[in-house]
Design a protein around this motif. Structure first.
Motif, PDB file in Angstrom:
ATOM      1  N   ARG A 148     -67.142  -5.681   4.742  1.00  0.00           N
ATOM      2  CA  ARG A 148     -67.071  -7.126   4.927  1.00  0.00           C
ATOM      3  C   ARG A 148     -67.733  -7.827   3.742  1.00  0.00           C
ATOM      4  O   ARG A 148     -68.766  -7.367   3.248  1.00  0.00           O
ATOM      5  CB  ARG A 148     -67.794  -7.535   6.208  1.00  0.00           C
ATOM      6  N   PRO A 149     -67.199  -8.942   3.304  1.00  0.00           N
ATOM      7  CA  PRO A 149     -67.803  -9.617   2.146  1.00  0.00           C
ATOM      8  C   PRO A 149     -69.228 -10.105   2.406  1.00  0.00           C
ATOM      9  O   PRO A 149     -70.008 -10.248   1.475  1.00  0.00           O
ATOM     10  CB  PRO A 149     -66.876 -10.807   1.882  1.00  0.00           C
ATOM     11  N   ASP A 150     -69.595 -10.355   3.688  1.00  0.00           N
ATOM     12  CA  ASP A 150     -70.943 -10.831   3.985  1.00  0.00           C
ATOM     13  C   ASP A 150     -71.912  -9.690   4.298  1.00  0.00           C
ATOM     14  O   ASP A 150     -73.071  -9.939   4.603  1.00  0.00           O
ATOM     15  CB  ASP A 150     -70.931 -11.858   5.117  1.00  0.00           C
ATOM     16  N   ASP A 151     -71.470  -8.443   4.201  1.00  0.00           N
ATOM     17  CA  ASP A 151     -72.375  -7.308   4.307  1.00  0.00           C
ATOM     18  C   ASP A 151     -73.204  -7.207   3.030  1.00  0.00           C
ATOM     19  O   ASP A 151     -72.849  -7.788   2.001  1.00  0.00           O
ATOM     20  CB  ASP A 151     -71.595  -5.993   4.474  1.00  0.00           C
ATOM     21  N   ARG A 152     -74.291  -6.449   3.101  1.00  0.00           N
ATOM     22  CA  ARG A 152     -75.031  -6.083   1.896  1.00  0.00           C
ATOM     23  C   ARG A 152     -75.250  -4.584   1.954  1.00  0.00           C
ATOM     24  O   ARG A 152     -75.701  -4.044   2.955  1.00  0.00           O
ATOM     25  CB  ARG A 152     -76.370  -6.786   1.811  1.00  0.00           C
ATOM     26  N   LEU A 153     -74.923  -3.896   0.874  1.00  0.00           N
ATOM     27  CA  LEU A 153     -75.061  -2.449   0.782  1.00  0.00           C
ATOM     28  C   LEU A 153     -76.349  -2.141   0.032  1.00  0.00           C
ATOM     29  O   LEU A 153     -76.590  -2.688  -1.046  1.00  0.00           O
ATOM     30  CB  LEU A 153     -73.850  -1.879   0.057  1.00  0.00           C
TER      31      LEU A 153
END
Length: 196
Positions: free
Chosen positions: A128-133
């Motif tokens: 998802r674009p609003d995830d952070r890895l």
């Protein structure tokens, strides 16, 4: 430890949390392998999750020791289940070493096993674009071009922001002793007394 694994390898939320409540945008997806770098990444991701209310999703990728191609030549479900159990134990051990169980202050924690290469599993999970890895990296140049190049592949293929957390650095003379140290050696009161 609170919670337990379901059929999908999901770990329940920590005790005292409810299913509802305001949660910040996206998830914090962190790669866990048990290395010092991945433990540093797990702690950094948990700190951010506690501060922002975002869910924490810890991913440990595993494959058969001979790789998927070798496994296809001689598939053995019993061995595959054994390797999966070992991967689950390694993921639990990482949480125990980093926090002594579940991370404090994090309401929504999931521990997930993925049978795939680590870079592919992380990029597919943090989709998802609003995830952070969040990934741990080692060495002066962050280990981006070291063995396997996992960090390099993640940085070039991820569809969300990536936070790289460097492994802690220790003096050369202490590395051998630290390799043999256990968590009990670092408890207050010196009950374990490591020779570090």
């Amino acid at each position: 430890m609170s919670g337990g694994y379901g059929a999908a390898g999901r770990r329940g939320a920590t005790a005292g949390t409810s299913g509802g409540g305001a949660v910040g945008p996206g998830r914090l997806v962190v790669g866990v392998s048990g290395s010092l770098a991945s433990l540093a990444a797990l702690r950094a991701a948990a700190r951010e999750a506690a501060g922002t209310g975002r869910p924490l999703l810890a991913v440990l990728a595993w494959e058969p020791p001979e790789g998927e191609a070798g496994y296809m030549l001689r598939p053995a479900r019993i061995w595959a289940e054994n390797w999966r159990r070992e991967a689950r134990a390694r993921l639990d051990r990482a949480f125990d070493e980093a926090f002594g169980g579940d991370p404090p202050g994090v309401a929504d924690v999931e521990r997930r096993l993925v049978r795939d290469r680590s870079w592919r599993a992380l990029c597919a999970t943090a989709d998802r674009p609003d995830d952070r890895l969040v990934i741990g990296v080692r060495g002066a140049r962050w280990g981006l071009f070291g063995r396997g190049g996992t960090a390099r592949r993640v940085l070039t293929r991820a569809r969300c922001p990536v936070l790289t957390v460097p492994a802690p650095r220790f003096p050369v003379l202490l590395r051998t002793r630290l390799r043999h140290a256990r968590a009990v050696h670092f408890l207050p009161g010196g009950s374990g007394r490591a020779a570090v």
